[in-house]
Design an enzyme around this catalytic site. Structure first.
Site, PDB file in Angstrom:
ATOM      1  N   ARG A   1       0.837  -1.196   0.000  1.00  0.00           N
ATOM      2  CA  ARG A   1       0.000   0.000   0.000  1.00  0.00           C
ATOM      3  C   ARG A   1       0.877   1.254   0.000  1.00  0.00           C
ATOM      4  O   ARG A   1       1.977   1.270   0.557  1.00  0.00           O
ATOM      5  CB  ARG A   1      -0.866  -0.021   1.268  1.00  0.00           C
ATOM      6  CG  ARG A   1      -1.876   1.115   1.401  1.00  0.00           C
ATOM      7  CD  ARG A   1      -2.979   1.009   0.394  1.00  0.00           C
ATOM      8  NE  ARG A   1      -4.162   1.784   0.816  1.00  0.00           N
ATOM      9  CZ  ARG A   1      -5.069   2.245  -0.032  1.00  0.00           C
ATOM     10  NH1 ARG A   1      -4.937   2.026  -1.328  1.00  0.00           N
ATOM     11  NH2 ARG A   1      -6.120   2.908   0.403  1.00  0.00           N
TER      12      ARG A   1
ATOM     13  N   ASP B   1      -7.923   8.210   0.223  1.00  0.00           N
ATOM     14  CA  ASP B   1      -8.558   7.141   0.988  1.00  0.00           C
ATOM     15  C   ASP B   1      -8.500   7.410   2.490  1.00  0.00           C
ATOM     16  O   ASP B   1      -9.153   6.718   3.280  1.00  0.00           O
ATOM     17  CB  ASP B   1      -7.883   5.791   0.699  1.00  0.00           C
ATOM     18  CG  ASP B   1      -8.526   5.065  -0.470  1.00  0.00           C
ATOM     19  OD1 ASP B   1      -9.540   5.556  -0.995  1.00  0.00           O
ATOM     20  OD2 ASP B   1      -8.013   4.007  -0.861  1.00  0.00           O
TER      21      ASP B   1
ATOM     22  N   THR C   1      -9.448   0.066  -9.724  1.00  0.00           N
ATOM     23  CA  THR C   1      -8.661  -1.036  -9.190  1.00  0.00           C
ATOM     24  C   THR C   1      -8.698  -2.199 -10.153  1.00  0.00           C
ATOM     25  O   THR C   1      -9.524  -2.254 -11.055  1.00  0.00           O
ATOM     26  CB  THR C   1      -9.246  -1.433  -7.802  1.00  0.00           C
ATOM     27  OG1 THR C   1      -9.250  -0.278  -6.975  1.00  0.00           O
ATOM     28  CG2 THR C   1      -8.482  -2.536  -7.124  1.00  0.00           C
TER      29      THR C   1
ATOM     30  N   SER D   1      -7.873   0.749   3.086  1.00  0.00           N
ATOM     31  CA  SER D   1      -8.295   0.275   1.775  1.00  0.00           C
ATOM     32  C   SER D   1      -9.483  -0.658   1.928  1.00  0.00           C
ATOM     33  O   SER D   1      -9.722  -1.213   3.000  1.00  0.00           O
ATOM     34  CB  SER D   1      -7.132  -0.461   1.095  1.00  0.00           C
ATOM     35  OG  SER D   1      -7.571  -1.136  -0.068  1.00  0.00           O
ATOM     36  N   SER D   2     -10.224  -0.844   0.838  1.00  0.00           N
ATOM     37  CA  SER D   2     -11.292  -1.843   0.796  1.00  0.00           C
ATOM     38  C   SER D   2     -10.877  -3.081   0.005  1.00  0.00           C
ATOM     39  O   SER D   2     -11.677  -4.015  -0.124  1.00  0.00           O
ATOM     40  CB  SER D   2     -12.550  -1.241   0.153  1.00  0.00           C
ATOM     41  OG  SER D   2     -13.041  -0.170   0.912  1.00  0.00           O
TER      42      SER D   2
ATOM     43  N   GLY E   1     -13.795  -2.207  -7.248  1.00  0.00           N
ATOM     44  CA  GLY E   1     -15.145  -1.710  -7.055  1.00  0.00           C
ATOM     45  C   GLY E   1     -15.352  -0.800  -5.865  1.00  0.00           C
ATOM     46  O   GLY E   1     -16.461  -0.697  -5.354  1.00  0.00           O
ATOM     47  N   GLY E   2     -14.298  -0.128  -5.387  1.00  0.00           N
ATOM     48  CA  GLY E   2     -14.472   0.763  -4.247  1.00  0.00           C
ATOM     49  C   GLY E   2     -14.837  -0.012  -3.003  1.00  0.00           C
ATOM     50  O   GLY E   2     -14.477  -1.171  -2.836  1.00  0.00           O
TER      51      GLY E   2
ATOM     52  N   GLU F   1      -6.362   4.106  -7.257  1.00  0.00           N
ATOM     53  CA  GLU F   1      -7.474   4.739  -6.545  1.00  0.00           C
ATOM     54  C   GLU F   1      -8.546   5.191  -7.509  1.00  0.00           C
ATOM     55  O   GLU F   1      -9.206   4.346  -8.063  1.00  0.00           O
ATOM     56  CB  GLU F   1      -7.019   5.870  -5.628  1.00  0.00           C
ATOM     57  CG  GLU F   1      -7.767   5.897  -4.302  1.00  0.00           C
ATOM     58  CD  GLU F   1      -9.095   6.637  -4.301  1.00  0.00           C
ATOM     59  OE1 GLU F   1      -9.409   7.346  -5.268  1.00  0.00           O
ATOM     60  OE2 GLU F   1      -9.829   6.506  -3.320  1.00  0.00           O
TER      61      GLU F   1
END
Length: 613
Positions: free
Chosen positions: A132, A474, A434, A498-499, A519-520, A454
């Site tokens: 990350r 984020d 992503t 993050s997701s 997909g966020g 992002e």
């Protein structure tokens, strides 16, 4: 499938996004991370065309020895060539990711970051690596606030250098290869170098996204010169050459990650950030001091399996585990009227299907409430990782759920923890662009990787042939609420929450499913839903990926556009849910490992494919 978005809407969406209050998560999340576009991509290889046809027909691809499922056919081809030569899943990832940075630049690349789960068959060990991005040394908690202390508008913060964190993808690629690779490093980058030098055919998806975003892409000269030559957007079928990217990969091939994080490349990246329309804080010092991190995977027993994902700073692994664990605790306790279903013929609108959606939707709301309060970079704030997925805690959360009615409200729980917990809830936006790939090699190794820049096209700032991320957005734009700090606030060197949810499911210590998605924040719902469909309902991997989505995060149930959408929305409304019918542009790529061999699936909502031999 959602209708295409008109270019005329771009300024309207931008102005609305900048005007929205930060707390309005549902409204801001309505802006798609990436638009739905033409789903085809040019394929010349007959075997890959057959794989594409299988996806279009709704059938999984099958293989005996190895398989890769990724977001663009050229990336799949690069990875497949490596696997065919005897390379490992680690080797194939390097080749595929280098190619994705060229042909799918809006989603991932050397200027972004990501997470990898890797199962090493020889040792039987599952590892997770954190690549990350990090905040610059000079960043402060007020990075995205106005002089009056109010949060900036989303795109006001995104476009330019202020949103750029130190990229992690190059170090992650090298780190994975050093640990588990077999083939020579330069050989793995050669296909992307060749394609960048000779040019590649622009897909309809990339062309449409450039056209949609041209008002922002044109704000940075190098970006405009590449995507908008002579002022006009590139078109599908154009031959796009990127010699700057080829040169960067050549330096990367000969000098490894050090050539990226030190010397001319690091200077060029830092200068691009400093000279952008909204100057950022990233410096050569920040580049030099970046490292990837080994993290412990987050694993949860579920239905006789072990669902393993990425821990903090990702919220993906813990939140997926909480959703599945809460539903499992509900159905296996004395709370549920119905048992866990195992019916591949389960159809939309049946009572069992509605019970499943109600339970999963409520479990997701509870999990997202915990996510908003507790999950951030665990190197900076204590995170109750074990407490959030402890059986007793999941049972208490299950007691708040229901399989027949929407719960009235979802509040953060109080998981057991060895630190005092006093955090305010996250306030911010996440619209990440992503990509995900899943790989299984002939040796039994398995890799699940999700990577990102992002927002689509990241910060829109280009350097050395690739786009730089806007991952710092984020972070929460607010640092405190009524004097209480927010766990995911900006801090120097910190990694934003993050997701991303790369996942490997184990059975008796061996992989049976490799899955993930872009997909966020809906990534979490997409992954949990697909695992449920495959393991609980018994759908094959392609069916599990392709079935219409229905995901809940903050109370409103998002239902994917389709023939059954109106009916399903009405039925869920009768159970107390607010609903919204919309395009849900996931990008799931998965591989199921069965007694009969490998089965691969690729999301029909995007241009990727699964292929194996």
């Amino acid at each position: 499938m959602a209708p295409r978005l008109s270019l005329r809407l771009a300024p309207v969406i931008l102005s609305l996004a900048c005007a929205l209050p930060v707390a309005a998560q549902q409204a801001t999340d309505a802006i798609p991370p990436e638009m739905t576009t033409d789903l085809s991509a040019p394929i010349t290889d007959p075997a890959l065309r057959t794989a594409q046809e299988a996806k279009q027909a709704g059938r999984p691809v099958t293989a005996r020895n190895w398989m890769i499922s990724a977001a663009h056919p050229m990336a799949v081809q690069a990875g497949a060539d490596v696997l065919r030569q005897g390379g490992t899943a680690a080797d194939a990832m390097v080749a595929a990711q280098a190619m994705l940075g060229l042909v799918e630049p809006q989603s991932s690349g050397l200027g972004g970051g990501g997470f990898v789960l890797y199962f090493d068959a020889e040792s039987g060990r599952l590892s997770s690596l954190d690549g990350r991005e990090t905040a610059p040394r000079d960043a402060t908690p007020r990075l995205f606030q106005t002089e009056g202390g109010e949060p900036m508008g989303f795109f006001q913060a995104v476009v330019g250098g202020l949103s750029v964190g130190v990229p992690g993808t190059p170090a992650l690629m090298e780190g994975v290869h050093q640990r588990w690779g077999r083939l020579p490093w330069p050989d793995l980058l050669a296909p992307a170098i060749s394609a960048a030098d000779q040019g590649f055919e622009v897909s309809a998806r990339l062309a449409a996204m450039v056209g949609f975003d041209q008002d922002r892409l044109i704000l940075h000269p190098k970006t405009a010169g590449y995507f908008l030559p002579e002022g006009d957007p590139i078109n599908a079928g154009d031959l796009l050459i990127n010699t700057a990217y080829a040169d960067t990969l050549r330096a990367f091939a000969t000098g490894g990650a050090q050539a990226f994080y030190e010397g001319p490349l690091a200077e060029e990246i830092s200068m691009a950030v400093a000279n952008a329309i909204q100057p950022g804080l990233l410096t050569p010092w920040d580049m030099r001091n970046y490292t990837i991190k080994d993290r412990d995977p987050t694993c949860l027993p579920f239905q006789g399996y072990e669902v393993c994902g990425m821990g903090p700073p990702s919220s993906g692994g813990l939140t997926v585990a909480q959703i599945l664990g809460t539903a499992d605790a509900f159905r296996n306790g004395d709370l549920g009227a119905s048992a866990i279903a195992s019916d591949p013929a389960l159809s939309v609108g049946t009572e069992q299907h509605l019970d499943d959606l109600t339970l999963l939707g409520n479990a997701a709301r509870l999990a997202f409430a915990d996510r908003g309060r507790y999950i951030a970079d665990s190197d900076y704030v204590p995170v109750p990782e074990a407490g959030l997925i402890a059986p007793d805690y999941l049972s208490t959360r299950a007691a708040e759920a229901s399989e027949t009615q929407a719960i009235e409200a979802a509040h953060p729980g109080t998981p057991e923890f060895d630190h005092a917990i006093d955090w305010a809830d996250h306030q911010g936006r996440a619209l990440p662009s992503t990509t995900h790939m899943s790989i299984v090699d002939q040796y039994g190794n398995a890799l699940s990787m999700t990577s990102s820049v992002e927002n689509a096209f990241g910060s829109r700032v280009m350097a050395a042939g690739f786009l730089l991320n806007n991952q710092l957005t984020d972070f929460s734009f607010r640092s405190h609420i009524d004097g209480t700090p927010i766990a995911n606030r900006v801090e120097p060197g910190k990694r934003p929450r993050s997701s991303m949810a790369p996942t490997i499911v184990l059975k008796d210590g061996k992989p049976v499913l490799v899955i993930g998605s872009p997909g966020g924040s809906r990534i979490i719902g997409y992954v949990a839903e697909t695992i449920w469909r495959h393991l609980v309902e018994g759908h094959d991997i392609q069916q599990a990926i392709a079935l219409p989505h229905a995901v809940n995060r903050f109370g409103t149930y998002d239902i994917e556009t389709g023939p059954d959408a109106e009916s399903l929305a009405t039925q869920l409304q009768a159970r107390g849910f607010e609903t919204q019918i919309r395009g849900l542009n996931s990008g799931l790529h998965g591989i199921a490992i069965t007694k009969q061999g490998l089965q691969g699936g690729a999301d029909p909502r995007r241009e990727g494919i699964a292929y194996g031999e």
